[in-house]
Design a protein around this motif. Structure first.
Motif, PDB file in Angstrom:
ATOM      1  N   MET A   6       9.043   1.085   7.595  1.00 25.92           N
ATOM      2  CA  MET A   6       7.703   0.993   7.002  1.00 25.92           C
ATOM      3  C   MET A   6       6.764   0.194   7.894  1.00 25.92           C
ATOM      4  O   MET A   6       7.153  -0.759   8.558  1.00 25.92           O
ATOM      5  CB  MET A   6       7.750   0.372   5.600  1.00 25.92           C
ATOM      6  N   TYR A   7       5.493   0.642   7.914  1.00 28.38           N
ATOM      7  CA  TYR A   7       4.456  -0.092   8.630  1.00 28.38           C
ATOM      8  C   TYR A   7       4.243  -1.467   8.015  1.00 28.38           C
ATOM      9  O   TYR A   7       4.389  -1.678   6.803  1.00 28.38           O
ATOM     10  CB  TYR A   7       3.120   0.644   8.539  1.00 28.38           C
ATOM     11  N   HIS A   8       3.837  -2.408   8.863  1.00 28.06           N
ATOM     12  CA  HIS A   8       3.295  -3.688   8.427  1.00 28.06           C
ATOM     13  C   HIS A   8       1.982  -3.872   9.196  1.00 28.06           C
ATOM     14  O   HIS A   8       1.992  -4.042  10.415  1.00 28.06           O
ATOM     15  CB  HIS A   8       4.277  -4.817   8.728  1.00 28.06           C
ATOM     16  N   ASN A  57       7.799  -3.659   9.107  1.00 22.09           N
ATOM     17  CA  ASN A  57       8.524  -4.648   8.313  1.00 22.09           C
ATOM     18  C   ASN A  57       9.826  -4.969   9.057  1.00 22.09           C
ATOM     19  O   ASN A  57      10.663  -4.087   9.248  1.00 22.09           O
ATOM     20  CB  ASN A  57       8.813  -4.064   6.927  1.00 22.09           C
ATOM     21  N   GLN A  58       9.988  -6.202   9.471  1.00 18.54           N
ATOM     22  CA  GLN A  58      11.143  -6.550  10.299  1.00 18.54           C
ATOM     23  C   GLN A  58      12.460  -6.420   9.546  1.00 18.54           C
ATOM     24  O   GLN A  58      13.516  -6.255  10.154  1.00 18.54           O
ATOM     25  CB  GLN A  58      10.964  -7.967  10.856  1.00 18.54           C
ATOM     26  N   THR A  86       0.847  -1.188   0.000  1.00 16.97           N
ATOM     27  CA  THR A  86       0.000   0.000   0.000  1.00 16.97           C
ATOM     28  C   THR A  86       0.886   1.243   0.000  1.00 16.97           C
ATOM     29  O   THR A  86       1.990   1.231   0.547  1.00 16.97           O
ATOM     30  CB  THR A  86      -0.956   0.032   1.204  1.00 16.97           C
ATOM     31  N   LYS A  87       0.387   2.297  -0.608  1.00 18.15           N
ATOM     32  CA  LYS A  87       1.098   3.586  -0.607  1.00 18.15           C
ATOM     33  C   LYS A  87       0.715   4.423   0.603  1.00 18.15           C
ATOM     34  O   LYS A  87       1.477   5.273   1.048  1.00 18.15           O
ATOM     35  CB  LYS A  87       0.754   4.351  -1.897  1.00 18.15           C
ATOM     36  N   ASN A  88      -0.491   4.161   1.168  1.00 15.07           N
ATOM     37  CA  ASN A  88      -1.052   5.044   2.180  1.00 15.07           C
ATOM     38  C   ASN A  88      -1.703   4.222   3.288  1.00 15.07           C
ATOM     39  O   ASN A  88      -2.783   3.665   3.095  1.00 15.07           O
ATOM     40  CB  ASN A  88      -2.078   5.977   1.517  1.00 15.07           C
ATOM     41  N   ALA A  89      -1.057   4.139   4.451  1.00 13.85           N
ATOM     42  CA  ALA A  89      -1.568   3.315   5.549  1.00 13.85           C
ATOM     43  C   ALA A  89      -2.911   3.822   6.066  1.00 13.85           C
ATOM     44  O   ALA A  89      -3.766   3.023   6.465  1.00 13.85           O
ATOM     45  CB  ALA A  89      -0.548   3.277   6.685  1.00 13.85           C
ATOM     46  N   GLU A 129       3.468  -0.648   4.027  1.00 10.09           N
ATOM     47  CA  GLU A 129       3.300   0.718   3.512  1.00 10.09           C
ATOM     48  C   GLU A 129       4.623   1.206   2.923  1.00 10.09           C
ATOM     49  O   GLU A 129       5.642   1.253   3.608  1.00 10.09           O
ATOM     50  CB  GLU A 129       2.852   1.688   4.603  1.00 10.09           C
ATOM     51  N   ILE A 130       4.572   1.574   1.641  1.00 15.48           N
ATOM     52  CA  ILE A 130       5.728   2.153   0.953  1.00 15.48           C
ATOM     53  C   ILE A 130       5.255   3.470   0.326  1.00 15.48           C
ATOM     54  O   ILE A 130       4.699   3.480  -0.785  1.00 15.48           O
ATOM     55  CB  ILE A 130       6.279   1.195  -0.128  1.00 15.48           C
ATOM     56  N   PRO A 131       5.421   4.606   1.020  1.00 20.20           N
ATOM     57  CA  PRO A 131       4.833   5.873   0.557  1.00 20.20           C
ATOM     58  C   PRO A 131       5.293   6.315  -0.829  1.00 20.20           C
ATOM     59  O   PRO A 131       4.542   7.011  -1.525  1.00 20.20           O
ATOM     60  CB  PRO A 131       5.270   6.874   1.634  1.00 20.20           C
ATOM     61  N   LEU A 132       6.493   5.940  -1.254  1.00 23.75           N
ATOM     62  CA  LEU A 132       7.009   6.389  -2.549  1.00 23.75           C
ATOM     63  C   LEU A 132       6.750   5.392  -3.679  1.00 23.75           C
ATOM     64  O   LEU A 132       7.216   5.595  -4.799  1.00 23.75           O
ATOM     65  CB  LEU A 132       8.512   6.662  -2.441  1.00 23.75           C
ATOM     66  N   VAL A 133       5.982   4.336  -3.406  1.00 25.52           N
ATOM     67  CA  VAL A 133       5.773   3.311  -4.423  1.00 25.52           C
ATOM     68  C   VAL A 133       4.947   3.856  -5.589  1.00 25.52           C
ATOM     69  O   VAL A 133       4.072   4.710  -5.409  1.00 25.52           O
ATOM     70  CB  VAL A 133       5.084   2.069  -3.803  1.00 25.52           C
ATOM     71  N   GLY A 134       5.241   3.364  -6.798  1.00 29.28           N
ATOM     72  CA  GLY A 134       4.501   3.781  -7.986  1.00 29.28           C
ATOM     73  C   GLY A 134       3.295   2.899  -8.236  1.00 29.28           C
ATOM     74  O   GLY A 134       2.894   2.094  -7.386  1.00 29.28           O
ATOM     75  N   LYS A 135       2.725   3.016  -9.434  1.00 29.61           N
ATOM     76  CA  LYS A 135       1.543   2.228  -9.783  1.00 29.61           C
ATOM     77  C   LYS A 135       1.956   0.824 -10.193  1.00 29.61           C
ATOM     78  O   LYS A 135       3.120   0.562 -10.515  1.00 29.61           O
ATOM     79  CB  LYS A 135       0.756   2.909 -10.913  1.00 29.61           C
ATOM     80  N   THR A 136       0.990  -0.083 -10.158  1.00 25.92           N
ATOM     81  CA  THR A 136       1.204  -1.443 -10.638  1.00 25.92           C
ATOM     82  C   THR A 136       0.946  -1.511 -12.136  1.00 25.92           C
ATOM     83  O   THR A 136      -0.064  -0.993 -12.618  1.00 25.92           O
ATOM     84  CB  THR A 136       0.257  -2.413  -9.907  1.00 25.92           C
ATOM     85  N   TYR A 137       1.862  -2.125 -12.860  1.00 23.11           N
ATOM     86  CA  TYR A 137       1.647  -2.413 -14.280  1.00 23.11           C
ATOM     87  C   TYR A 137       1.336  -3.905 -14.378  1.00 23.11           C
ATOM     88  O   TYR A 137       2.212  -4.745 -14.203  1.00 23.11           O
ATOM     89  CB  TYR A 137       2.881  -2.036 -15.100  1.00 23.11           C
ATOM     90  N   ARG A 138       0.077  -4.205 -14.620  1.00 21.31           N
ATOM     91  CA  ARG A 138      -0.368  -5.590 -14.545  1.00 21.31           C
ATOM     92  C   ARG A 138       0.213  -6.440 -15.662  1.00 21.31           C
ATOM     93  O   ARG A 138       0.414  -5.980 -16.777  1.00 21.31           O
ATOM     94  CB  ARG A 138      -1.897  -5.645 -14.574  1.00 21.31           C
ATOM     95  N   GLY A 139       0.452  -7.697 -15.333  1.00 23.08           N
ATOM     96  CA  GLY A 139       0.998  -8.624 -16.301  1.00 23.08           C
ATOM     97  C   GLY A 139       0.966 -10.030 -15.741  1.00 23.08           C
ATOM     98  O   GLY A 139       0.216 -10.330 -14.810  1.00 23.08           O
ATOM     99  N   THR A 140       1.793 -10.884 -16.276  1.00 27.55           N
ATOM    100  CA  THR A 140       1.818 -12.277 -15.853  1.00 27.55           C
ATOM    101  C   THR A 140       2.887 -12.504 -14.784  1.00 27.55           C
ATOM    102  O   THR A 140       3.578 -11.579 -14.373  1.00 27.55           O
ATOM    103  CB  THR A 140       2.025 -13.194 -17.080  1.00 27.55           C
ATOM    104  N   ASN A 141       2.995 -13.752 -14.327  1.00 29.21           N
ATOM    105  CA  ASN A 141       3.928 -14.145 -13.270  1.00 29.21           C
ATOM    106  C   ASN A 141       3.719 -13.298 -12.014  1.00 29.21           C
ATOM    107  O   ASN A 141       4.638 -12.656 -11.496  1.00 29.21           O
ATOM    108  CB  ASN A 141       5.377 -14.069 -13.757  1.00 29.21           C
ATOM    109  N   ALA A 142       2.482 -13.319 -11.529  1.00 28.86           N
ATOM    110  CA  ALA A 142       2.106 -12.532 -10.360  1.00 28.86           C
ATOM    111  C   ALA A 142       0.899 -13.174  -9.686  1.00 28.86           C
ATOM    112  O   ALA A 142       0.147 -13.928 -10.309  1.00 28.86           O
ATOM    113  CB  ALA A 142       1.767 -11.098 -10.765  1.00 28.86           C
TER     114      ALA A 142
END
Length: 314
Positions: free
Chosen positions: A44-46, A38-39, A14-17, A64-77
């Motif tokens: 970052m929060y967990h 996150n241990q 998540t970008k925003n807890a 929570e990773i406040p600087l994370v970008g958007k997800t680009y959907r694809g395979t292998n996920a």
């Protein structure tokens, strides 16, 4: 051979807890059972949400990773999370509730041969409510203070969808190593269950060629599957290594012990013990109300708290 009894938890980004906290507590009615960090990166929060005590099989967890970008959907996920609800009446309740809160959702449909309702959280994480027909994690406990009535509360995790290029490689890992049963198969989808007939340990594997997903906010980091204790975890560590996968080795996460490995498509699995659980450092009545730290981070509490942005309630 030991048997995998189902899912343990699933972890997302998540970008925003604060936004995340509002959606999963107040819209979905889950209990926030643990606020920790996150241990491996305590900046970052967990956050963990689940039933009354965060029982294995009910836990949704977010980094929570406040600087994370958007997800680009694809395979292998890992591409969708199923959540169990008691009845088809519950789907109608949830459809109205999601509309009330402006949540993107589908019409009532079917998913993995169950009546279902697909929706997305505010960051685009794909979820689906699935009618359990009485199936639920055996130790699921009602959260009496939930904003959702007991008869419609989410009863833990159901089908988890994984999309891969090499379907048969993942199928082999699930059946030959972990003992999952193949339930149904088409050209581009295979359904497996850890316990035949039980949806709370179900994995839906879809075939998709093309570029791999680029993770970001609303993406799924890993799926954790359950084992009873450290004896079983040690057994599975040996099985993972025997099949040629690189293992993290057993890691003590304080609330449970785990190991991590990536299968042939790059999907990250965790194998986690049922105990000791989230009440090891808190009582049931006040779970999730304050920041809890594992003992090895306690001496850094002041520094950690100073670097965390308070979670806002709204």
């Amino acid at each position: 051979m030991f048997k995998i009894p189902g899912h343990h938890h699933i972890s997302m980004i998540t970008k925003n807890a604060s936004l995340n906290n509002h959606f999963y507590r107040h819209v979905l009615g889950l209990r926030r059972v643990k606020v920790t960090v996150n241990q491996d990166d305590p900046s970052m929060y967990h956050l963990f949400y689940g039933d009354k005590t965060g029982s294995p099989g009910t836990e949704l967890s977010f980094f929570e990773i406040p600087l994370v970008g958007k997800t680009y959907r694809g395979t292998n996920a890992i591409t969708r999370i199923g959540l169990l609800v008691p009845s088809e009446d519950s789907l109608h309740y949830w459809k109205a509730r999601l509309e009330e809160y402006g949540v993107k959702h589908s019409d009532i449909t079917t998913y993995s041969n169950h009546p279902a309702l697909k929706f997305e959280d505010p960051e685009g994480l794909r979820l689906v409510l699935i009618v359990s027909n009485g199936e639920k994690v055996e130790h699921w406990e009602t959260w009496e203070k939930s904003e959702v009535p007991v008869e419609h509360q989410i009863q833990g995790m159901g089908s988890v969808e994984i999309t891969v290029r090499r379907l048969d490689r993942l199928a082999s890992t699930l059946t030959d190593m972990f003992g999952y049963t193949e339930i149904s198969r088409t050209d581009d989808e295979v359904i497996f269950q850890s316990i035949k007939g039980e949806v709370f340990g179900e994995i839906v594997v879809k075939y998709l060629d093309g570029p791999s997903e680029k993770p970001g906010r609303g993406s799924i980091h890993h799926l954790a599957i359950r084992v009873k204790n450290e004896e079983e975890l040690t057994y599975w560590e040996e099985q993972v290594r025997t099949r040629g996968f690189h293992s993290s080795g057993i890691v003590d996460r304080f609330y449970f012990k785990s190991l991590y490995f990536r299968e042939s498509n790059g999907i990250l699995f965790e194998i986690a013990t049922d105990g000791p659980g989230f009440t090891i450092d808190g009582d049931i009545e006040t779970l999730g109300e304050k920041l809890d730290l594992p003992p090895f981070l306690e001496e850094r509490r002041a520094e950690i708290e100073e670097n965390l942005k308070p979670i806002e309630e709204y």
